[in-house]
Design a protein around this motif. Structure first.
Motif, PDB file in Angstrom:
ATOM      1  N   ASN A 190       0.832  -1.211   0.000  1.00  0.00           N
ATOM      2  CA  ASN A 190       0.000   0.000   0.000  1.00  0.00           C
ATOM      3  C   ASN A 190       0.864   1.258   0.000  1.00  0.00           C
ATOM      4  OD1 ASN A 190      -2.471   1.421   0.139  1.00  0.00           O
ATOM      5  ND2 ASN A 190      -2.183   1.704   2.335  1.00  0.00           N
ATOM      6  N   LYS A 191       1.924   1.255   0.785  1.00  0.00           N
ATOM      7  CA  LYS A 191       2.840   2.412   0.813  1.00  0.00           C
ATOM      8  C   LYS A 191       3.481   2.629  -0.552  1.00  0.00           C
ATOM      9  CE  LYS A 191       4.807   3.188   5.241  1.00  0.00           C
ATOM     10  NZ  LYS A 191       5.920   2.881   6.158  1.00  0.00           N
ATOM     11  N   LYS A 192       3.888   1.527  -1.159  1.00  0.00           N
ATOM     12  CA  LYS A 192       4.513   1.612  -2.477  1.00  0.00           C
ATOM     13  C   LYS A 192       3.539   2.176  -3.505  1.00  0.00           C
ATOM     14  CE  LYS A 192       6.677  -1.275  -6.012  1.00  0.00           C
ATOM     15  NZ  LYS A 192       7.034  -2.658  -6.397  1.00  0.00           N
ATOM     16  N   LEU A 193       2.280   1.677  -3.468  1.00  0.00           N
ATOM     17  CA  LEU A 193       1.270   2.160  -4.420  1.00  0.00           C
ATOM     18  C   LEU A 193       0.961   3.636  -4.192  1.00  0.00           C
ATOM     19  CD1 LEU A 193      -1.178  -0.888  -4.481  1.00  0.00           C
ATOM     20  CD2 LEU A 193       0.397  -0.167  -6.278  1.00  0.00           C
ATOM     21  N   LYS A 194       0.915   4.067  -2.927  1.00  0.00           N
ATOM     22  CA  LYS A 194       0.651   5.476  -2.624  1.00  0.00           C
ATOM     23  C   LYS A 194       1.770   6.365  -3.185  1.00  0.00           C
ATOM     24  CE  LYS A 194      -2.316   5.256   1.460  1.00  0.00           C
ATOM     25  NZ  LYS A 194      -2.437   5.558   2.915  1.00  0.00           N
ATOM     26  N   LYS A 195       3.014   5.932  -3.045  1.00  0.00           N
ATOM     27  CA  LYS A 195       4.136   6.705  -3.595  1.00  0.00           C
ATOM     28  C   LYS A 195       4.036   6.791  -5.118  1.00  0.00           C
ATOM     29  CE  LYS A 195       7.538   5.821   0.062  1.00  0.00           C
ATOM     30  NZ  LYS A 195       8.835   5.192   0.389  1.00  0.00           N
ATOM     31  N   GLU A 196       3.700   5.661  -5.750  1.00  0.00           N
ATOM     32  CA  GLU A 196       3.574   5.659  -7.207  1.00  0.00           C
ATOM     33  C   GLU A 196       2.428   6.557  -7.658  1.00  0.00           C
ATOM     34  OE1 GLU A 196       3.160   1.592  -8.319  1.00  0.00           O
ATOM     35  OE2 GLU A 196       5.287   1.109  -8.008  1.00  0.00           O
ATOM     36  N   LEU A 197       1.304   6.532  -6.896  1.00  0.00           N
ATOM     37  CA  LEU A 197       0.165   7.383  -7.234  1.00  0.00           C
ATOM     38  C   LEU A 197       0.526   8.858  -7.092  1.00  0.00           C
ATOM     39  CD1 LEU A 197      -2.805   7.697  -7.968  1.00  0.00           C
ATOM     40  CD2 LEU A 197      -3.374   7.459  -5.539  1.00  0.00           C
ATOM     41  N   ALA A 198       1.233   9.202  -6.012  1.00  0.00           N
ATOM     42  CA  ALA A 198       1.645  10.598  -5.814  1.00  0.00           C
ATOM     43  C   ALA A 198       2.573  11.052  -6.934  1.00  0.00           C
ATOM     44  CB  ALA A 198       2.334  10.751  -4.456  1.00  0.00           C
ATOM     45  N   ARG A 199       3.499  10.170  -7.343  1.00  0.00           N
ATOM     46  CA  ARG A 199       4.409  10.511  -8.430  1.00  0.00           C
ATOM     47  C   ARG A 199       3.645  10.693  -9.748  1.00  0.00           C
ATOM     48  NH1 ARG A 199       7.791   6.945  -7.466  1.00  0.00           N
ATOM     49  NH2 ARG A 199       7.068   5.286  -8.845  1.00  0.00           N
ATOM     50  N   ALA A 200       2.668   9.803  -9.989  1.00  0.00           N
ATOM     51  CA  ALA A 200       1.862   9.915 -11.209  1.00  0.00           C
ATOM     52  C   ALA A 200       1.049  11.204 -11.211  1.00  0.00           C
ATOM     53  CB  ALA A 200       0.934   8.708 -11.335  1.00  0.00           C
ATOM     54  N   ARG A 201       0.518  11.585 -10.051  1.00  0.00           N
ATOM     55  CA  ARG A 201      -0.254  12.834  -9.959  1.00  0.00           C
ATOM     56  C   ARG A 201       0.627  14.039 -10.241  1.00  0.00           C
ATOM     57  NH1 ARG A 201      -3.729  11.440  -4.471  1.00  0.00           N
ATOM     58  NH2 ARG A 201      -5.490  10.391  -5.512  1.00  0.00           N
TER      59      ARG A 201
END
Length: 297
Positions: free
Chosen positions: A79-90
């Motif tokens: 979940n932490k990894k996905l949140k970081k990837e989502l923030a980077r994508a945003r």
């Protein structure tokens, strides 16, 4: 100290157990499947099977708890990894959208200058908006260019859509622009192609409704006709704006209280809530045009 006799006995017992294990294994694998040793093995399995099953059943909640804890920690890390990837994508999406919007506005500025009839003889200075008026009407904006870039008071300001205002104050590195939605601004304008002239001001209480007043009756003005700066110079209403800068289109026409005139409501081209880049039409340096006509320069 250790008793030597005890040590020797332990070694003898260990050796006997090893020898016995070898003998039993040899006999087990050497006899037929129905032999004594195989029977003993099967009997032991039958006796121990309920105990093994009970132990497995008793241990199952602990195994499940262990697996749940492991899965929970794994899911938390994922979940932490996905949140970081989502923030980077945003962030990447925001940068891409900003770049697209900036590109659209800058291209529109270039396209506007290339339109037939756009006023010549100016030196446009492109500037980025760095502040807006805190009021609901967005009557002023501030840009990141100033006196050092050739900007002076009362110079006209445009976007890729058309006229938006004039320079009202300047510092060495910034300039404040008063928009045409501000009640203090009046623009000499005309409706094209009929050439009906008037003075453009914002409607009281509605900055998105610009009103062209003092338009003489008798001119056939229709909805959708283009309104541009007239460039007139007439006493106190001397125009600061060169002729031909687009402002908006006719929204409606209504008679004025004075029968001689009619009022034209104008919908501006520019979206005053979404201005990121502008161009200040500064005066072209003296001698620039003549110098360009000299061969080799």
């Amino acid at each position: 100290m250790y008793d030597k006799k005890v040590i020797r006995r332990r070694r003898a017992v260990l050796a006997a157990l090893v020898v016995l294990s070898v003998i039993l294994l040899t006999g087990y694998f050497g006899e037929a499947s129905g032999g004594l040793l195989h029977g003993v093995s099967r009997g032991a399995q039958q006796v121990l099977k309920p105990i093994e099953k009970g132990a497995s059943t008793a241990a199952k909640p602990f195994r499940d708890l262990f697996n749940f804890v492991g899965d929970a920690f794994g899911a938390k890390g994922e979940n932490k990894k996905l949140k970081k990837e989502l923030a980077r994508a945003r962030r990447q999406l925001a940068l891409a959208q900003t770049a697209v919007r900036d590109n659209q506005q800058l291209r529109a500025l270039v396209d506007l200058q290339q339109r037939p009839g756009f006023p010549q003889g100016t030196e446009p200075v492109t500037a980025r908006v760095i502040a807006r008026s805190p009021t609901d009407w967005y009557s002023t904006i501030q840009v990141d260019k100033g006196r050092g870039d050739g900007i002076r008071d009362d110079q006209p300001v445009i976007t890729g859509d058309g006229l938006v205002g004039k320079v009202s104050s300047v510092t060495s590195g910034t300039a404040t622009i008063t928009l045409i939605t501000d009640g203090s601004v009046a623009v000499s304008s005309e409706v094209m192609p009929v050439g009906a002239n008037g003075t453009l001001r914002p409607a009281v209480g509605d900055p998105n409704d610009l009103q062209l007043d003092f338009v003489r009756k008798g001119r056939l003005i229709r909805k959708g006709q283009v309104v541009v700066t007239s460039g007139f110079r007439d006493g106190p209403l001397e125009s600061l704006y060169p002729r031909g800068v687009p402002i908006g289109t006719v929204k409606s026409v209504s008679p004025n209280e004075i029968e001689t005139y009619q009022r034209v409501h104008v919908r501006p081209y520019a979206d005053f809530h979404r201005i990121d880049y502008v161009q200040v039409l500064t005066a072209r340096p003296a001698g620039t045009q003549q110098a360009s006509l000299v061969p080799g320069q």
